[in-house]
Design an enzyme around this catalytic site. Structure first.
Site: not given
Ligand code: EPZ
Length: 427
Positions: A22-23, A117, A122, A306, A398
């Site tokens: 998915k991702n 989610c 976020r 995840d 999803r």
């Molecule tokens: C991706 O989300 C995945 N989604 C999520 O999977 C997964 O939990 C996450 O990566 C972490 O592995 C997809 O790939 C579509 P991040 P993403 O940006 O990209 C902080 C699932 O269940 N952050 O790596 O949104 C944020 O708050 C989903 O399949 C900032 O501070 O996650 C978090 O603490 C749910 N500023 C950390 O980074 C930003 O601009 C990691 O978030 C962006 C993120």
């Protein structure tokens, strides 16, 4: 609206084939926007998030043809707009990948604030920081739309303060056709980042270092069409592995890349599972009791966030005390109340959950509060004594292709049942 009805307590046995990730696919489909030729994408999971991204592509003007259930042909040359519609984008997080790809193609993009989610705040500051470093200007939020625009994107060095999958993807998408070299430091290393880079390179991009924490992108003028097959889903595989363990079953999980599963395998073995690795499969069984274990989620190659709710079910059933620490999200324990309804003994303090293992869980009416939390409820229901109903299964669907059919194939007693309108009105 529908729900899952599950009679638990049966060891799952047999084999299950894992779908495309998915991702990875939710990043690769938006990346097609950057191509100047037709793309064929294979091994696409048939899940709600994919339908949403394909609908967004269609709404932008792309020509889409389903070749079969898991293969799609996309002609992005007919795309005529840089604006993603509200109604589609709000259903999922990855809609914001159109910011990077439309910016890379048109020099401008307007995308609604994304859904997805709910794990607390976020932010997308790192995505915007990346676009700005490449020369784009962010317009103030207007009608909940994020706008970015650039006369010409020019490569730059960008350090991510926090390791972010989304920011790494979005910066790669914007940089791939920019002038000059972009270097992303402290980049995310998840398998889907590597898959996106491989996809873009197969179209003629020049991306090196994906899968390490420094990704270097030499901008290119053109990207051609390509045929590309999505990698297997690490988290779907991990979820079925956890199901084999939770039910004391024995499942051959096929179509996986065992290297992607190492952190999951290692924790499941600590809990008591026996795991045999083959080239493209893992066999998971667990005849004995579950041992207590401490888990902390981290960016790849650490234990994936995840898989955190799915692992929680095993810790709830493990002898003694186990500590589960969430190292990525501020608020990813919203499902714990549902697990408690099934008899789990767990205390949450901020990003730490402490489990006092119980000998068994008991069936109960519960709901999926998000995608992986929903998967955890399915695992808990399969392991539990008695009957469980899970509502709000749209979250689960999803991200998990054919979950009912796959589970029935390994002997689970699970049905999808329509909730009568009269019951909905009462609720
Ligand atoms: C991706 O989300 C995945 N989604 C999520 O999977 C997964 O939990 C996450 O990566 C972490 O592995 C997809 O790939 C579509 P991040 P993403 O940006 O990209 C902080 C699932 O269940 N952050 O790596 O949104 C944020 O708050 C989903 O399949 C900032 O501070 O996650 C978090 O603490 C749910 N500023 C950390 O980074 C930003 O601009 C990691 O978030 C962006 C993120």
């Amino acid at each position: 609206m529908e729900k899952y009805c599950i009679n638990g307590g049966k060891p799952l046995k047999g084999s299950v084939t894992i779908s495309g990730a998915k991702n990875a696919v939710v990043a690769i489909l938006p990346a097609v926007v950057l191509s100047e030729g037709k793309c064929r994408i294979e091994n696409i999971p048939n899940i709600a998030d994919v339908t949403t991204v394909l609908d967004i592509l269609s709404s932008l003007g792309a020509t889409i043809r389903r070749v079969n259930r898991n293969t799609v042909d996309i002609d992005p040359t007919t795309i005529y707009t840089h604006v993603v519609p509200h109604d589609l984008a709000r259903h999922m997080r990855a809609s914001y990948y159109f910011l990077g790809s439309l910016l890379g193609r048109f020099g401008k993009a307007r995308v609604p604030m994304p859904g997805g989610c709910d794990f607390g705040v976020r932010p997308i500051d790192l995505h915007l920081k990346g676009f700005t470093a490449l020369g784009a200007v962010n317009s103030p939020l207007e009608n909940a739309m994020i706008g970015v625009e650039a006369d010409r994107l020019v490569g730059n060095s960008i350090y991510l303060d926090t390791v972010s999958v989304g920011a790494t993807v979005n910066i790669i998408l914007a940089a791939v056709r920019a002038r000059g070299v972009t270097i992303i430091e402290n980049a995310a290393k998840e398998p889907h980042i590597v898959d996106l880079a491989n996809f873009l390179n197969s179209m003629g991009a020049d991306i090196r270092g994906a899968g390490t924490d420094v990704v270097k992108i030499h901008g290119v003028e053109h990207l051609d069409g390509t045929t590309y097959s999505i990698i297997p889903d690490q988290i779907e595989a991990g979820t079925y592995m956890a199901m084999a363990v939770a039910t004391h079953g024995d499942i051959l999980v096929k179509n996986v890349i065992p290297k992607h599963l190492e952190s999951i395998t290692s924790k499941l073995e600590e809990i008591g599972a026996t795991i045999e690795e083959f080239d493209e499969a893992v066999r998971v069984s667990c005849p004995g009791p579950f041992k207590h274990c401490n888990i902390k989620t981290m960016p790849h190659p650490g234990f994936p966030t995840d898989m955190q709710p799915q692992a929680a079910v095993l810790l709830a059933l493990a002898e003694g005390t186990s500590i589960l620490t969430e190292g990525v999200w501020d608020n990813r324990f919203r499902y714990v109340d549902e697990l408690r309804r099934m008899g789990a003994q767990v205390q949450v303090d901020g990003k730490v959950a402490v489990f006092q293992g119980v000998p068994h869980l008991t069936g109960a009416p519960v709901k999926a509060v998000d995608l992986r939390a929903g998967a955890a409820m399915v695992i808990a229901a399969l392991a539990a004594e008695g009957y469980t109903e899970i509502e709000e299964i749209r979250h689960i669907e999803r991200g998990y292709e054919n979950i009912i059919e796959k589970l029935r194939g390994v002997g689970a007693d699970i049905r999808r049942v329509r909730i009568p309108d009269s019951m909905l009105r009462q609720a």
